[in-house]
Design an enzyme around this catalytic site. Structure first.
Site, PDB file in Angstrom:
ATOM      1  N   THR A   4       0.750   6.232   9.058  1.00 38.82           N
ATOM      2  CA  THR A   4       0.257   6.817   9.362  1.00 38.82           C
ATOM      3  C   THR A   4       0.142   7.571  10.044  1.00 38.82           C
ATOM      4  OG1 THR A   4       0.681   5.958   6.856  1.00 38.82           O
ATOM      5  CG2 THR A   4      -1.168   7.691   7.125  1.00 38.82           C
TER       6      THR A   4
ATOM      7  N   ARG B 270       7.932   4.736  -4.698  1.00 41.90           N
ATOM      8  CA  ARG B 270       6.688   4.159  -3.876  1.00 41.90           C
ATOM      9  C   ARG B 270       5.587   5.368  -3.288  1.00 41.90           C
ATOM     10  NH1 ARG B 270       4.225   3.458   1.710  1.00 41.90           N
ATOM     11  NH2 ARG B 270       2.473   1.855   1.233  1.00 41.90           N
ATOM     12  N   VAL B 271       4.272   5.437  -3.531  1.00 42.60           N
ATOM     13  CA  VAL B 271       3.271   5.999  -3.143  1.00 42.60           C
ATOM     14  C   VAL B 271       2.231   4.910  -2.198  1.00 42.60           C
ATOM     15  CG1 VAL B 271       1.003   7.626  -3.515  1.00 42.60           C
ATOM     16  CG2 VAL B 271       3.341   7.892  -5.030  1.00 42.60           C
ATOM     17  N   GLY B 272       1.624   5.047  -1.473  1.00 45.11           N
ATOM     18  CA  GLY B 272       1.255   4.256  -0.227  1.00 45.11           C
ATOM     19  C   GLY B 272      -0.993   4.983  -0.189  1.00 45.11           C
ATOM     20  N   ASP B 273      -1.199   4.677   0.691  1.00 48.93           N
ATOM     21  CA  ASP B 273      -2.993   4.485   0.272  1.00 48.93           C
ATOM     22  C   ASP B 273      -3.358   5.732   0.773  1.00 48.93           C
ATOM     23  OD1 ASP B 273      -1.695   3.627   2.874  1.00 48.93           O
ATOM     24  OD2 ASP B 273      -3.491   3.799   3.786  1.00 48.93           O
TER      25      ASP B 273
ATOM     26  N   THR C 100      -4.741   3.311   8.232  1.00 48.52           N
ATOM     27  CA  THR C 100      -2.944   3.637   8.544  1.00 48.52           C
ATOM     28  C   THR C 100      -2.341   1.994   8.466  1.00 48.52           C
ATOM     29  OG1 THR C 100      -1.412   4.633  10.135  1.00 48.52           O
ATOM     30  CG2 THR C 100      -3.496   3.525  11.261  1.00 48.52           C
ATOM     31  N   GLY C 101      -1.361   1.723   9.084  1.00 50.15           N
ATOM     32  CA  GLY C 101      -0.608   0.136   8.725  1.00 50.15           C
ATOM     33  C   GLY C 101       0.034   0.153   7.281  1.00 50.15           C
TER      34      GLY C 101
ATOM     35  N   GLY D  64      -0.488  -0.007   3.883  1.00 46.09           N
ATOM     36  CA  GLY D  64      -1.144   0.325   3.047  1.00 46.09           C
ATOM     37  C   GLY D  64      -1.797  -0.450   1.763  1.00 46.09           C
TER      38      GLY D  64
HETATM   39  N1  GLY Z   1      -0.745   3.767   5.579  1.00 48.42           N
HETATM   40  C1  GLY Z   1       0.788   4.080   5.331  1.00 48.42           C
HETATM   41  C2  GLY Z   1       1.382   3.683   3.964  1.00 48.42           C
HETATM   42  O1  GLY Z   1       1.423   2.219   3.601  1.00 48.42           O
HETATM   43  O2  GLY Z   1       1.888   4.384   3.182  1.00 48.42           O
END
Ligand code: GLY
Length: 316
Positions: free
Chosen positions: A178, A206-209, A229-230, A232
Site C-alpha cells: 500500500t 476483502r477490504v483491508g486496513d 502498509t503491509g 493490513g
Molecule cells: N495494508 C493494505 C492491505 O492490507 O490491504
C-alpha cells in the site's frame, strides 16, 4: 515562525510526492497535496499494489481501497473493494466532501456513487498484472485441481487456487504494498491518505486496513498523522494508526510511536506480522517510521528540501 510544509510517503510514493510538494510550496492545501500525490501513484503502471496495474483478487479482478483523513476535524472518508475506477483516493475525497453523512462506501455502492459523481470507468487490469497473477497462481491451480489446467480467470478453479495461495503467501523481497502519504501544509493542517489494491489474490470483497479509520489511517492535528502498509490484518487487529497517534499524544518521539505499534502487533500470532510497516508526521514537522523487517524506507520532502530524501525505518 510558521509551519514548514512537509510531505512524507511510504515506499514508491516518490511517483507522487513531488506533485504534492509543488502544491504545498505554492501555499496549497494538504488535502490537495495528498490527493494529487496518490493519484499519480495510482496511475503508475509499474506499481502492482495500487490503482491501475494493481494485482487482482482471487477471481482476477482488481479491487481497490483508499481513505483520507483530515487532522483538524478528524473527518474521514474511504472506499473499499471498488472495481473499475482508477482513482479511489478521489472517490474517497468525494465521499468526504459530497456525502459527509457517511465515512465508508464499499463495492457496488461505492461504484454507483463514483458513477453519479462523474468519475469515468477504467480498465485496471494490465497485461503485466494479469501475467503476474497467472504466474503466481499456476502451481496452485495444479495443486488444487490435481491437473495442469489453466482455467479462465474468474472461474472456480482460479478462486480456489487463489485462496490456497493466500494461505501460503510468502513475504516479498523489496518494496511492496500500500501507499501512504501524509502532508502538513503551511496553515498547519495535517492530512493522511492511503491507497491500495490490497492483498494480491485476496478473497473477493476483502477490504483491508487502508479503508478503516484507526487501522491503516488516522490523523489528529493536535498530535500527528499515521498510516500503515503491509499486512493490513495486523493493523486492523491492533488499531494500528490510532495506536501510533495515541503514542505521539503521550509524548513519544515519532520513531518510538511507530515502534509501539509494531511491538504490540508482534504480541499477536500471525505468520506475516513482520510485514507490517508504519510511518507518522507530527504537526511540527517531525517524522518517523518503523518496519518489522530491515531495509524499509520512507520519503520526505519539505519546502526547504525539494528533493525526496529517504529515511530508514527503524526495525521493531
Ligand atoms: N495494508 C493494505 C492491505 O492490507 O490491504
Amino acid at each position: 515562525m510558521g509551519v514548514m510544509a512537509t510531505i512524507i510517503g511510504s515506499e514508491r510514493s516518490e511517483a507522487g510526492l513531488p506533485a504534492g510538494m509543488d502544491i504545498l510550496a505554492c501555499g496549497g492545501s494538504a488535502l490537495d497535496a495528498v490527493e494529487a500525490s496518490l493519484r499519480l501513484c495510482e496511475d503508475n503502471l509499474d506499481d502492482h499494489y495500487v490503482g491501475t496495474g494493481g494485482l487482482p483478487n482471487a477471481r482476477g479482478v482488481v479491487e481497490l481501497d483508499a481513505s483520507i483523513m483530515i487532522g483538524s476535524s478528524r473527518a474521514f472518508a474511504a472506499v473499499g473493494a471498488v472495481k473499475g475506477y482508477a482513482h479511489p483516493i478521489s472517490i474517497a475525497r468525494a465521499v468526504l466532501e459530497r456525502l459527509p453523512q457517511h465515512c465508508l462506501l464499499v463495492g457496488e455502492g461505492a461504484e454507483l456513487f463514483a458513477e453519479e459523481q462523474g468519475f469515468e470507468r477504467a480498465q485496471l487490469l494490465t497485461d503485466e498484472s494479469m501475467q503476474l497473477f497467472r504466474d503466481g497462481l499456476l502451481p496452485n491451480v495444479d495443486a488444487v485441481e490435481g491437473e495442469n489446467t489453466v482455467a479462465a480467470p474468474g472461474d472456480n478453479v482460479y478462486r480456489l487456487a487463489a485462496i490456497d495461495l493466500v494461505r501460503r503467501f510468502r513475504p516479498h523481497d523489496g518494496p511492496w504494498g500500500t501507499i501512504n502519504v501524509i502532508a502538513l501544509d503551511e496553515s498547519g493542517e495535517l492530512v493522511v491518505g492511503v491507497s491500495t489494491s490490497g492483498y494480491p489474490w485476496k478473497y473477493p470483497g476483502r477490504v483491508g486496513d487502508s479503508a478503516l479509520p484507526g487501522s491503516g489511517n488516522y490523523c489528529d492535528v493536535r498530535f500527528g498523522g499515521a498510516a500503515c502498509t503491509g499486512r493490513g490484518e495486523m493493523s486492523m487487529r491492533v488499531s494500528g494508526a490510532r495506536m501510533v497517534v495515541d503514542a505521539l499524544a503521550r509524548g513519544e518521539a515519532p520513531n518510538d510511536a511507530c515502534r509501539t505499534l509494531l511491538q504490540e502487533a508482534a504480541t499477536l500470532a500471525d505468520t506475516f506480522r513482520a510485514e507490517l510497516r508504519t510511518l507518522c508526521l507530527t504537526p511540527d514537522g517531525r517524522h518517523g517510521g518503523a518496519a518489522g523487517q530491515p531495509g524499509s524506507t520512507y520519503g520526505v520532502m519539505t519546502t526547504a528540501r525539494p528533493d525526496v530524501e529517504y529515511f530508514r525505518r527503524i526495525v521493531a
